[in-house]
Structure formats: C-alpha cells, structure tokens
Design an enzyme around this catalytic site. Structure first.
Site: not given
Ligand SMILES: NC(=O)C1=CN([C@@H]2O[C@H](COP(=O)(O)OP(=O)(O)OC[C@H]3O[C@@H](n4cnc5c(N)ncnc54)[C@H](OP(=O)(O)O)[C@@H]3O)[C@@H](O)[C@H]2O)C=CC1
Ligand SMILES: CC(C)(CO)C(=O)C(=O)O
Length: 303
Positions: A9, A96, A119, A175, A179, A183, A249, A264
């Site tokens: 994602g 997270n 991202a 961390k 959160n 959050n 943010n 989450e």
């Molecule tokens: N985005 C960010 O800036 C940040 C995110 N994080 C952490 O990272 C983690 C991911 O966040 P984020 O990237 O935003 O989430 P997203 O929902 O954008 O990404 C997760 C992706 O994984 C896919 N997915 C889930 N299960 C499967 C599976 N079985 N097979 C294939 N694909 C699958 C989801 O598809 P579908 O939705 O269709 O299930 C989705 O596209 C979270 O824990 C978040 O807190 C940490 C720091 C920064």
């Molecule tokens: C650090 C923080 C709180 C930044 O917004 C974050 O990790 C989140 O939003 O999930």
C-alpha cells in the site's frame, strides 16, 4: 538481496520502491496496483523521486532473503498465514503497534522495525513520499543482532536513512507511547497533532493534551512491568516532541476515522490494555480510548 514487501500500500510501495534501487524486490499487494507496477513500473514522487521496476504479485513468492511486513496491524494474522509455508531468511515488521509476537509464529528470525517515512499511495503505480524519516531496525531483545545488522545494511545500500539499534525494546515502547497518546486522542477529539502540545490559552484546551499524556504515562508503566526501562517523563517528552514536530499532521487514526475506515487501535491502545492485564497494571485511559474507538468502529460498520 531478494526482498518481499508484504502489503504494497502506501508505506510498502514507498520503501519497496526505494529498496528496488539496489535489490530484487517483489511487492505483494492488490490489483490494480500490482498489474500497473508489472506493466509500467512504480513512480515515487514528493520528497524523494524515482522510477523503479520491482516485481509485483498478489501472492508472496515461496522464498526470499527478507520479508518486510507492511500491512495494517489488523491484517497481521492474515499475513502470517499467507507466509506460513515460505522459506525466508528473516522477517521484519515496519508497522505501527506491537505486531512482532504474531510474526514470531513464522519459521524465520524476526527483526523489530519502525518507520517514520511518510507515504501515500496516490493511485495505482504512483506513491508520494510525504516525509523523509528514518527506518530503525534491531533485535527483539536488547543488544546487537547480526540479522538486524544485515537488514540495516540492505536498507542503507538503497539510500534509505536507517539506524540499527541495540535498544529496540525501549524504542518500540516509546513509539507505542507516542501512538497510544497521539493517535486515539486526535481521532476522538478530531484535532491535529499540534493540539496536544501545552494547553493554550492556560486553563482552556487542556483536555486533549492531558488525555495524551495519561495514555503515554500508562504505556510507560506497562513497559516497565515488561522489564523495559521507559520512564513516564521520557514517554511524555516523546509525545510532546512528536506532536510539536508534526503539529499540522492529521494522525493516521484521525484519517481513518474521517474516511470511515477501520483503525489500528487494537495494536496500539488495545495492546497496552492487553499487556497491562498480564501484569495487573491499571490503564484506565487506554482502556477507555480503546472502548470508544471500538464502539465508533462498530457504529461505522467497519469492525
Ligand atoms: N503510511 C505511512 O506513512 C506510514 C505507515 N506506517 C504503518 O505501516 C502500516 C501500513 O500502513 P499503510 O501503508 O499506510 O497502509 P495501506 O493500507 O496503505 O497498505 C497496506 C496494504 O496492504 C494490502 N494488503 C493487506 N492484506 C494483504 C494480503 N493478504 N495480500 C496482499 N495485500 C494485502 C492492503 O490492501 P487492502 O487495503 O485491499 O486490504 C493495502 O494495500 C501500518 O501499520 C501503519 O501504521 C508507519 C509509518 C508511516
Ligand atoms: C507519529 C504519528 C502520530 C504522526 O502523525 C503517527 O505515527 C501516525 O499518525 O500514525
């Protein structure tokens, strides 16, 4: 290195895309993103720009040197099931919340990780880097960890800002305190992170900062019960530091609530409550925040 990113994602596509500058990367995600990446490659825009050509699939390859898990925390059990029969050199979560215990069910060494890169998957095949942060990896226990060092070298080889830490237990709990404090409070109060700093003007607007502080203090108490040296003062300072640095943010949980998506909370405040029960530590603020978010999810039909 052969690297599988399970959960392509926002975060997975960004970090997988950056890693593809130096490694053989397979992004495991959903269509149409997967088929677009296969056909046209992946474009990264924003604070880092790159055009890369990783492999992409909707199921995980059977073997790899490293699997990075980047699904939302509530999809971790499904990720473990999907990866159960594979042959992997190491598995590392960049999610997270406390999810590593679930990953330990896999037959591969687990590396603890956190990511503060920002991202956003804008459309299929295009991910925005909204903030250059840092990846931190290390062992699940205190002390040096050769597998984490190898993972850290792989990130650095691709120019991803990375720290290999020997005190991951304390960092993970700090961390979690950040959160747990920021959050749920911002999501329930519908405020930006900056609203949790101070209380201005004095006597007004102090409720949200106090909630965040109490949630962080409780998290530190549970950390100490788990044998992790995190003081209340350190947890509170971390919340204030991050809330100030990200003042404008909207936290990821606030965004989830605004888009009526599942949050989450189970892996954040809910995990604090679960661990607290093991040690008989009172965590009334985290318990209430968890119940409120779960009740909202139920009402919104996303749970
Ligand atoms: N985005 C960010 O800036 C940040 C995110 N994080 C952490 O990272 C983690 C991911 O966040 P984020 O990237 O935003 O989430 P997203 O929902 O954008 O990404 C997760 C992706 O994984 C896919 N997915 C889930 N299960 C499967 C599976 N079985 N097979 C294939 N694909 C699958 C989801 O598809 P579908 O939705 O269709 O299930 C989705 O596209 C979270 O824990 C978040 O807190 C940490 C720091 C920064
Ligand atoms: C650090 C923080 C709180 C930044 O917004 C974050 O990790 C989140 O939003 O999930």
């Amino acid at each position: 290195m052969d690297i599988v990113v399970f959960g392509a994602g926002s975060l997975g596509s960004l970090l997988g895309g950056l890693l593809a500058r130096a490694h053989d990367v397979t992004l495991v995600g959903r269509d149409p993103h997967v088929s677009t990446v296969r056909k046209d490659g992946l474009r990264i825009e924003g604070e880092v720009e790159a055009d890369v050509d990783p492999d992409a699939d909707t199921t995980a390859p059977e073997s790899a040197d490293l699997v990075l898990v980047t699904v939302k925390s509530y999809d971790t059990a499904a990720a473990v099931e999907a990866l159960a029969d594979g042959d992997y050199g190491a598995v590392c979560s960049l999610q997270n919340g406390l999810t590593e215990e679930r990953l330990a069910e896999l037959d591969a060494p687990v590396v603890a990780g956190t990511a503060s890169y920002g991202a956003r998957l804008r459309e299929s095949g295009l991910v925005d880097c909204t903030g250059v942060g840092r990846v931190v990896v290390g062992g699940l226990d205190r002390g040096p960890d050769p597998v984490a060092e190898r993972v850290g070298r792989a990130f650095r080889a691709a120019d991803v800002r990375t720290l290999v830490a020997s005190d991951m237990p304390r960092r993970r709990w700090e961390k979690l305190a950040v959160n747990a404090g920021i959050n749920a409070t911002t999501a329930l109060c519908r405020v930006e992170n900056g609203a949790l700093v101070g209380g201005d003007p004095p006597g007004k607007g102090e409720n949200a900062p106090r909630l965040a502080r109490e949630a962080a203090h409780e998290t530190a108490r549970v950390a100490r019960a788990e044998g992790v040296p995190l003081s209340n003062r350190q947890a509170r300072a971390a919340v204030e530091r991050v809330a100030s640095a990200t003042a404008t943010n909207r936290s990821s949980m606030l965004q989830d609530v605004e888009s009526r998506s599942r949050t989450e909370v189970d892996a954040l405040n809910g995990a604090v409550v679960d661990r607290a029960e093991r040690h008989d530590v009172g965590v009334p603020t985290n318990r209430t925040l968890t119940r409120l978010l779960r009740a909202w999810e139920r009402g919104a039909g996303v749970r």
